[in-house]
Design a protein around this motif. Structure first.
Motif, short mmCIF file in Angstrom:
data_model
loop_
_atom_site.label_atom_id
_atom_site.label_comp_id
_atom_site.label_asym_id
_atom_site.label_seq_id
_atom_site.Cartn_x
_atom_site.Cartn_y
_atom_site.Cartn_z
N GLU A 161 45.01 38.56 25.79
CA GLU A 161 46.26 38.04 25.17
C GLU A 161 47.29 39.11 25.25
O GLU A 161 46.91 40.20 24.68
CB GLU A 161 45.89 37.14 24.10
N LYS B 290 52.51 37.00 28.53
CA LYS B 290 51.48 36.34 29.45
C LYS B 290 50.55 35.02 28.74
O LYS B 290 49.83 34.56 29.53
CB LYS B 290 50.50 37.53 29.81
N GLY B 291 50.60 35.18 27.62
CA GLY B 291 49.61 34.31 26.91
C GLY B 291 48.10 34.66 27.07
O GLY B 291 47.73 35.87 27.20
#
Length: 118
Positions: A41, A45-46
């Motif tokens: 993570e 970008k998640g």
């Protein structure tokens, strides 16, 4: 109760290899039908799936990282590992290991921060 614990270098210089270990406790990494996975993570970008290895040692990788990534198991230590070569600052993030059973990620580690910086 199965628990996962990530460990890693913390800080890596660009072009070096990121080596991460996920230690499994309370259960066996050889148990049938379990898949062992790395995610990461990063800001903007998640959560991104990185790689998976299953109880038969079949492996799969996210296409964008496949050329630089290797996942493996060490059954003697009840661990699975991730290596990501040629690190760049874009590889900076929190890396998580997780267990999947029946399409559900049911156990997660707490995550380990990896920073790629000179």
């Amino acid at each position: 109760q199965v628990q996962l614990q990530e460990s890693g270098p913390g800080l890596v210089k660009p072009s070096q290899t990121i080596s991460l270990v996920c230690t499994v406790s309370g259960g066996s990494i050889t148990a049938t039908y379990y898949y062992w996975t790395w995610f990461r993570e990063s800001p903007g970008k998640g959560l991104e799936w990185v790689a998976t290895i299953n109880y038969k040692d079949d492996t799969s990788y996210t296409p964008s990282l496949k050329a630089r990534t290797s996942i493996s198991r060490d059954t003697s230590k009840n661990q699975f590992t991730l290596q990501l070569t040629s690190a760049t600052p874009e590889d900076t993030g929190i890396y998580y290991c997780a267990r999947m059973y029946g399409w559900l990620y049911d156990v997660w580690g707490q995550g380990t921060q990896v920073t790629v910086s000179a």
